[in-house]
Design an enzyme around this catalytic site. Structure first.
Site, mmCIF file in Angstrom:
data_model
loop_
_atom_site.group_PDB
_atom_site.id
_atom_site.type_symbol
_atom_site.label_atom_id
_atom_site.label_comp_id
_atom_site.label_asym_id
_atom_site.label_seq_id
_atom_site.Cartn_x
_atom_site.Cartn_y
_atom_site.Cartn_z
ATOM 1 N N ASP A 15 0.740 -1.198 -0.064
ATOM 2 C CA ASP A 15 -0.023 -0.051 -0.095
ATOM 3 C C ASP A 15 0.756 1.329 -0.063
ATOM 4 O O ASP A 15 2.042 1.416 0.590
ATOM 5 C CB ASP A 15 -0.983 -0.035 1.217
ATOM 6 C CG ASP A 15 -2.078 0.880 1.224
ATOM 7 O OD1 ASP A 15 -2.338 1.329 0.101
ATOM 8 O OD2 ASP A 15 -2.707 1.029 2.091
ATOM 9 N N ASN A 63 -10.829 -3.097 -5.626
ATOM 10 C CA ASN A 63 -10.379 -1.912 -6.342
ATOM 11 C C ASN A 63 -10.790 -1.780 -7.657
ATOM 12 O O ASN A 63 -10.609 -0.698 -8.269
ATOM 13 C CB ASN A 63 -8.483 -2.603 -6.682
ATOM 14 C CG ASN A 63 -7.489 -2.399 -5.332
ATOM 15 O OD1 ASN A 63 -6.730 -3.167 -5.469
ATOM 16 N ND2 ASN A 63 -8.075 -1.659 -4.264
HETATM 17 C C1 IPE Z 1 -1.654 0.070 -3.508
HETATM 18 O O1 IPE Z 1 -1.278 1.574 -3.351
HETATM 19 C C2 IPE Z 1 -1.590 -0.275 -4.884
HETATM 20 C C3 IPE Z 1 -2.839 -1.365 -5.133
HETATM 21 C C4 IPE Z 1 -3.981 -1.299 -4.448
HETATM 22 C C5 IPE Z 1 -2.815 -1.715 -6.451
HETATM 23 P P1 IPE Z 1 -2.580 2.717 -3.488
HETATM 24 O O2 IPE Z 1 -2.974 2.783 -4.785
HETATM 25 O O3 IPE Z 1 -3.765 2.105 -2.627
HETATM 26 O O4 IPE Z 1 -1.946 3.651 -2.748
HETATM 27 P P2 IPE Z 1 -2.234 4.892 -1.802
HETATM 28 O O5 IPE Z 1 -2.983 3.959 -0.687
HETATM 29 O O6 IPE Z 1 -3.519 5.662 -2.703
HETATM 30 O O7 IPE Z 1 -1.107 5.595 -1.404
HETATM 31 MG MG MG Z 2 -4.256 2.504 -0.543
#
Ligand code: IPE
Ligand code: MG
Length: 239
Positions: A15, A63
């Site tokens: 993350d 996601n």
């Molecule tokens: C994690 O980083 C990557 C995935 C979920 C693919 P994020 O995209 O959640 O990054 P932040 O939390 O917005 O910084």
């Molecule tokens: Mg994240």
């Protein structure tokens, strides 16, 4: 339940890619690209640190709620990684397996997954499980539905089915150590069954900044913990 390869099973919720990019005035997709570099570093360092299986959360089923362009960039990045790095992975003994649903991803990514799994099938140094469109709840639910006709099911049998519904092709493996970067202290539907007795390490470091030293530090922390699995501390067990 044993992992596919000997050694520890480490799971990582990667993350912080977006925040890493924002802090540099970059696009979120560039943060994800930097996140892939971190995966490379960690995979390279893991075997010497005693890790036999590494499961990384690349795309959660939740996601899909993100904006289309970010999803598209992520999917393209996975495809690129699988197609272009399989050979290097095979040479370095990295066996790639992708867990999660395959019915909602683009066909080109599904083909790339198949290509990478075949190209690295005989690699034995470390198993890299990449979770794409993965939901722990969904996996448990689908395995449970599959078992509905059985009167009594052992945990071992259930774990075998759980592995099959997530396409891992192997029994699901108990996680020894779960690491989450990015400062959030939660599991986010990752490996719910497998993390029953996982030790957890949370760090505020953003995933693109994570490297071999951080993995080593997390494993050092893990080594200092007494895992009792519901039993008594070793010192008291003999009383
Ligand atoms: C994690 O980083 C990557 C995935 C979920 C693919 P994020 O995209 O959640 O990054 P932040 O939390 O917005 O910084
Ligand atoms: Mg994240």
């Amino acid at each position: 339940m044993q992992t596919g390869a000997p050694g520890l099973h480490v799971a990582i919720v990667m993350d912080g890619n977006g925040r890493w990019a924002a802090a540099r005035g970059l696009l979120r997709s560039e943060g994800h690209r930097a996140g892939v570099d971190a995966v490379r570093r960690v995979v390279a360092a893991a075997p010497e640190l005693g890790v036999g299986t590494l499961t990384v959360f690349a795309l959660s089923s939740d996601n899909w709620r993100r904006p289309g362009p970010e999803i598209a960039a992520l999917l393209a990045l996975f495809e690129e990684y699988l197609l272009h790095e399989s050979r290097a992975c095979a040479e370095h003994g990295v066996q790639i397996r992708v867990i999660g649903r395959r019915d909602r991803i683009p066909p080109s990514l599904a083909s790339a997954i198949q290509f990478a799994e075949r190209a690295t099938a005989s690699a034995r140094t470390i198993e890299l499980r990449i979770a794409i469109d993965y939901s722990g709840r969904d996996a448990i639910l689908r395995a449970a539905c599959w078992m509905l006709s059985s009167l009594e099911v052992s945990q071992k049998e259930f774990a075998r089915r759980l592995g099959e519904v997530t396409h891992g092709g192997r029994p699901s493996a108990d996680v020894d150590l779960l690491i989450r970067t990015g400062g959030e202290n939660r599991l986010s539907d990752f490996l719910l069954w497998e993390c029953a007795y996982a030790e957890m390490v949370f760090t505020s470091k953003l995933w693109p900044d994570f490297g071999a030293k951080d993995l080593e530090a997390a494993l050092h922390d893990f080594a200092s913990r007494e895992r009792r699995f519901g039993g008594l501390p070793a010192a008291a067990a003999g009383d």
